[in-house]
Design a protein around this motif. Structure first.
Motif, mmCIF file in Angstrom:
data_model
loop_
_atom_site.group_PDB
_atom_site.id
_atom_site.type_symbol
_atom_site.label_atom_id
_atom_site.label_comp_id
_atom_site.label_asym_id
_atom_site.label_seq_id
_atom_site.Cartn_x
_atom_site.Cartn_y
_atom_site.Cartn_z
ATOM 1 N N GLY A 86 8.350 -1.032 12.569
ATOM 2 C CA GLY A 86 9.638 -0.239 12.656
ATOM 3 C C GLY A 86 9.384 1.317 12.838
ATOM 4 N N TYR A 87 9.522 2.104 11.809
ATOM 5 C CA TYR A 87 9.282 3.662 12.343
ATOM 6 C C TYR A 87 7.556 3.705 12.113
ATOM 7 N N TRP A 88 6.943 3.328 11.235
ATOM 8 C CA TRP A 88 5.542 3.651 11.178
ATOM 9 C C TRP A 88 4.571 2.497 11.631
ATOM 10 N N GLY A 89 4.754 1.312 11.881
ATOM 11 C CA GLY A 89 3.897 0.410 12.308
ATOM 12 C C GLY A 89 3.410 0.931 13.630
ATOM 13 N N SER B 104 3.620 -8.365 13.600
ATOM 14 C CA SER B 104 5.015 -9.221 13.358
ATOM 15 C C SER B 104 5.991 -8.114 13.002
ATOM 16 N N ASP B 105 7.171 -8.756 13.456
ATOM 17 C CA ASP B 105 8.470 -7.951 12.853
ATOM 18 C C ASP B 105 9.590 -9.093 12.961
ATOM 19 N N ARG B 106 10.542 -8.881 11.903
ATOM 20 C CA ARG B 106 11.618 -9.742 12.131
ATOM 21 C C ARG B 106 12.650 -9.620 13.045
ATOM 22 N N ARG B 107 12.718 -8.111 13.579
ATOM 23 C CA ARG B 107 13.585 -7.694 14.470
ATOM 24 C C ARG B 107 13.210 -8.042 15.994
ATOM 25 N N GLU B 108 14.110 -8.763 16.691
ATOM 26 C CA GLU B 108 13.570 -8.975 18.101
ATOM 27 C C GLU B 108 13.128 -7.731 19.036
ATOM 28 N N GLU C 201 7.750 -13.663 11.499
ATOM 29 C CA GLU C 201 7.372 -13.678 9.890
ATOM 30 C C GLU C 201 5.914 -13.038 9.611
ATOM 31 N N ALA C 202 6.002 -11.974 8.660
ATOM 32 C CA ALA C 202 4.690 -11.659 8.429
ATOM 33 C C ALA C 202 3.915 -12.632 7.924
ATOM 34 N N HIS C 203 4.176 -13.432 7.063
ATOM 35 C CA HIS C 203 3.534 -14.793 6.453
ATOM 36 C C HIS C 203 2.596 -15.452 7.450
ATOM 37 N N VAL D 252 -0.008 -3.812 6.128
ATOM 38 C CA VAL D 252 1.190 -4.102 5.567
ATOM 39 C C VAL D 252 2.084 -2.646 5.813
ATOM 40 N N ALA D 253 3.122 -2.889 6.797
ATOM 41 C CA ALA D 253 3.874 -1.619 7.062
ATOM 42 C C ALA D 253 5.467 -2.058 6.971
ATOM 43 N N THR D 254 5.564 -2.856 5.941
ATOM 44 C CA THR D 254 7.061 -3.370 5.627
ATOM 45 C C THR D 254 7.759 -2.579 4.702
ATOM 46 N N SER E 137 8.054 -5.757 -0.195
ATOM 47 C CA SER E 137 7.496 -6.762 0.379
ATOM 48 C C SER E 137 5.760 -6.592 0.127
ATOM 49 N N HIS E 138 5.384 -5.510 -0.047
ATOM 50 C CA HIS E 138 3.796 -4.991 -0.014
ATOM 51 C C HIS E 138 3.062 -5.944 -0.929
ATOM 52 N N PHE E 139 3.481 -6.343 -2.149
ATOM 53 C CA PHE E 139 2.540 -7.044 -3.230
ATOM 54 C C PHE E 139 2.490 -8.353 -2.564
ATOM 55 N N VAL F 150 -2.691 -1.198 3.100
ATOM 56 C CA VAL F 150 -1.181 -1.340 2.531
ATOM 57 C C VAL F 150 -0.537 0.132 2.738
ATOM 58 N N GLU F 151 0.664 0.174 3.089
ATOM 59 C CA GLU F 151 1.298 1.358 3.157
ATOM 60 C C GLU F 151 1.834 1.890 1.842
ATOM 61 N N LYS F 152 2.230 3.039 1.676
ATOM 62 C CA LYS F 152 2.537 3.603 0.304
ATOM 63 C C LYS F 152 4.015 3.281 0.222
ATOM 64 N N PRO F 153 4.236 2.880 -0.878
ATOM 65 C CA PRO F 153 3.736 2.755 -2.301
ATOM 66 C C PRO F 153 2.795 1.479 -2.290
ATOM 67 N N HIS G 291 -2.215 6.402 1.955
ATOM 68 C CA HIS G 291 -1.890 7.859 1.395
ATOM 69 C C HIS G 291 -2.283 8.758 2.374
ATOM 70 N N THR G 292 -1.362 8.802 3.485
ATOM 71 C CA THR G 292 -1.907 9.645 4.580
ATOM 72 C C THR G 292 -2.343 11.155 4.247
ATOM 73 N N TYR G 293 -1.669 11.566 3.308
ATOM 74 C CA TYR G 293 -1.883 13.210 3.231
ATOM 75 C C TYR G 293 -3.132 13.285 2.345
HETATM 76 N N1 LIG Z 1 2.069 6.891 5.250
HETATM 77 C C1 LIG Z 1 2.917 7.575 5.539
HETATM 78 O O1 LIG Z 1 3.004 8.757 5.743
HETATM 79 C C2 LIG Z 1 4.433 6.589 5.951
HETATM 80 C C3 LIG Z 1 5.544 7.270 6.609
HETATM 81 C C4 LIG Z 1 6.517 6.353 6.939
HETATM 82 C C5 LIG Z 1 6.618 4.947 6.448
HETATM 83 N N2 LIG Z 1 5.591 4.718 5.363
HETATM 84 C C6 LIG Z 1 5.874 3.348 4.816
HETATM 85 O O2 LIG Z 1 5.684 2.490 5.851
HETATM 86 C C7 LIG Z 1 6.161 1.331 5.275
HETATM 87 C C8 LIG Z 1 7.430 0.745 6.476
HETATM 88 O O3 LIG Z 1 8.423 1.961 6.697
HETATM 89 P P1 LIG Z 1 8.984 2.195 8.011
HETATM 90 O O4 LIG Z 1 9.595 3.604 7.794
HETATM 91 O O5 LIG Z 1 8.215 1.900 9.212
HETATM 92 O O6 LIG Z 1 10.252 1.305 7.613
HETATM 93 P P2 LIG Z 1 11.129 0.367 8.738
HETATM 94 O O7 LIG Z 1 12.250 0.000 8.164
HETATM 95 O O8 LIG Z 1 11.415 1.318 10.089
HETATM 96 O O9 LIG Z 1 10.140 -0.667 9.267
HETATM 97 C C9 LIG Z 1 9.753 -1.844 8.578
HETATM 98 C C10 LIG Z 1 9.848 -3.038 9.529
HETATM 99 O O10 LIG Z 1 9.395 -4.167 9.033
HETATM 100 C C11 LIG Z 1 9.954 -5.407 9.365
HETATM 101 N N3 LIG Z 1 10.028 -6.210 8.302
HETATM 102 C C12 LIG Z 1 10.387 -6.437 7.020
HETATM 103 N N4 LIG Z 1 9.871 -7.536 6.369
HETATM 104 C C13 LIG Z 1 9.391 -8.144 7.298
HETATM 105 C C14 LIG Z 1 8.694 -9.540 7.250
HETATM 106 N N5 LIG Z 1 8.521 -10.288 6.101
HETATM 107 N N6 LIG Z 1 8.054 -9.975 8.315
HETATM 108 C C15 LIG Z 1 7.937 -9.038 9.557
HETATM 109 N N7 LIG Z 1 8.579 -7.985 9.566
HETATM 110 C C16 LIG Z 1 9.400 -7.560 8.527
HETATM 111 C C17 LIG Z 1 11.559 -4.922 9.563
HETATM 112 O O11 LIG Z 1 12.104 -5.641 10.717
HETATM 113 C C18 LIG Z 1 11.227 -3.531 10.112
HETATM 114 O O12 LIG Z 1 11.127 -3.343 11.458
HETATM 115 C C19 LIG Z 1 7.039 1.833 4.016
HETATM 116 O O13 LIG Z 1 6.187 1.121 3.014
HETATM 117 C C20 LIG Z 1 6.994 3.209 4.083
HETATM 118 O O14 LIG Z 1 6.657 3.794 2.951
HETATM 119 C C21 LIG Z 1 4.490 5.496 5.293
#
Ligand SMILES: NC(=O)c1ccc[n+]([C@@H]2O[C@H](COP(=O)([O-])OP(=O)(O)OC[C@H]3O[C@@H](n4cnc5c(N)ncnc54)[C@H](O)[C@@H]3O)[C@@H](O)[C@H]2O)c1
Length: 346
Positions: free
Chosen positions: A10-13, A32-36, A54-56, A69-71, A75-77, A92-95, A121-123
């Motif tokens: 998504g945004y962070w991946g 992996s991402d659920r969104r096409e 599917e991430a699994h 893990v950037a979902t 779903s992190h756990f 794994v991403e925060k938290p 925990h990037t900072y």
């Molecule tokens: N470290 C940082 O500075 C920082 C910055 C931004 C976000 N994050 C963390 O990153 C994680 C993701 O945040 P984001 O902003 O990218 O969210 P987002 O919603 O933009 O992206 C998450 C993506 O995961 C996909 N997804 C969800 N469940 C899924 C599954 N089971 N299988 C496959 N794909 C799946 C979604 O389709 C989505 O595209 C969060 O935990 C957030 O806290 C961390």
């Protein structure tokens, strides 16, 4: 070469993938991402990257040695546990997860299977934090009396997350890293303006055994984005304005000195207003440093500063703060509820 699979594009991946791509110790082999649309974007990174909906399925891929893990947080756990159970390293991403119980299970599992569990925990890897660490190590800062963070912006409102769990992991991880102590008292209040159950503004105060006080203003309702942390030491005070490109960190050689109690009739502090200087913060993306650290920890060259124990302490602080926040919001709702008799008479 460590083969990496990234769950969530998504945004962070994409930021994670970009930084893994330039690290010679890693190769991104699966996304992996659920969104096409996200998978289509990921496809442009290379035809040799396997794409999963599917991430699994990515976690189960035998060609993936380390799972990122950037979902969304809920779903992190599940994903981190599945990856560790398949003897994969995990970033794994925060938290790290959404409860201390889950966190403790991940830490125990990582120990049992002898795989690396690290939290992004990037900072903690920001040049400003490293500089503050140096000021603390050399004694330049002196005993810290306060930590004050303003972390506000407009949105992004998330359906399954509140402002505390979104923004506070940054501050709590910095605190844990710098001071290594957990609060013995927490005050927290806030308000749900947009989503009826998830606060979008939170004000938190923490008291620590060392007598440091920390305050956090967190908001998704601010028209301007601010990322500012002030730390007050006995010798120096520091203001870190992360959005100021020229002078991110300012060190004030200022302080307040009190006369010994028996030498004063009224409290007249002596103000020490000294020089202000702004050290150069080395360029470089903290995320790149974290990924380098992940590789070094996997190879046994470094001990992790962002391990599961650190991730768990941050989750515990979040959970305790949430409990106080919930109690305060519930008490306020009750105070504001119309008395039962007036409801009955309507
Ligand atoms: N470290 C940082 O500075 C920082 C910055 C931004 C976000 N994050 C963390 O990153 C994680 C993701 O945040 P984001 O902003 O990218 O969210 P987002 O919603 O933009 O992206 C998450 C993506 O995961 C996909 N997804 C969800 N469940 C899924 C599954 N089971 N299988 C496959 N794909 C799946 C979604 O389709 C989505 O595209 C969060 O935990 C957030 O806290 C961390």
């Amino acid at each position: 070469m460590i083969r990496v699979g990234v769950c969530g594009f998504g945004y962070w991946g994409p930021n994670l993938c970009r930084n893994f791509a330039v690290n010679p110790g890693f190769r991104v082999t699966a996304i992996s991402d659920r969104r096409e649309a996200a998978r289509a974007k990921a496809a442009s990174l290379g035809s040799d990257i396997r794409l999963y909906e599917e991430a699994h399925d990515l976690v189960d891929d035998p060609n993936v040695d380390a799972v990122v893990v950037a979902t969304p947080a809920a779903s992190h756990f599940d994903l981190a546990r599945r990856a560790l159970a398949r003897f994969k390293h995990v970033l794994v991403e925060k938290p790290m997860c959404v409860s201390a119980e889950e966190g403790a299970e991940l830490v125990a599992l990582a120990d049992r299977v002898r795989r690396v569990l690290m939290v992004d925990h990037t900072y903690v890897f920001h040049g400003a934090v490293r500089k503050i660490e140096e000021l603390m190590r050399t004694g330049a800062l002196g005993a810290v009396s306060y930590f004050d963070s303003l972390r506000v912006n407009l949105g992004l409102f998330q359906p399954d997350m509140n402002v505390l769990w979104d923004l506070a992991p940054h501050d709590f991880s910095i605190l844990d890293h710098l001071f290594g102590e957990e609060p013995d008292e927490i005050e927290a209040t806030g308000h749900c303006h947009v989503n009826p159950v998830h606060p979008d503004i939170a004000y938190i105060t923490m008291h620590f055994p060392s007598s440091m006080i920390a305050h956090f203003s967190l908001s998704w309702m601010s028209p301007v984005k601010v990322r500012r942390i002030a730390i007050g030491g006995a010798n120096q005070m520091v203001v870190w304005d992360d959005l100021n490109q020229e002078e991110k960190l300012k060190i004030y050689d200022s302080g307040i000195e009190f006369q010994p109690e028996d030498e004063r009739s009224v409290i007249v502090p002596a103000y020490r207003i000294g020089d202000v200087h702004s050290p150069r913060i080395p360029p470089g993306e903290p995320l790149a440093a974290i990924i380098g650290h992940f590789g070094n920890v996997i190879a046994g060259r470094e001990t992790s500063r962002l391990d599961g124990h650190h991730g768990l302490r941050v989750v515990r602080m979040l959970e305790k703060t949430q409990a106080v926040l919930n109690a305060n919001l519930a008490a306020r709702d009750q105070r504001r509820a119309p008395p039962a008799s007036s409801v009955a008479s309507r």
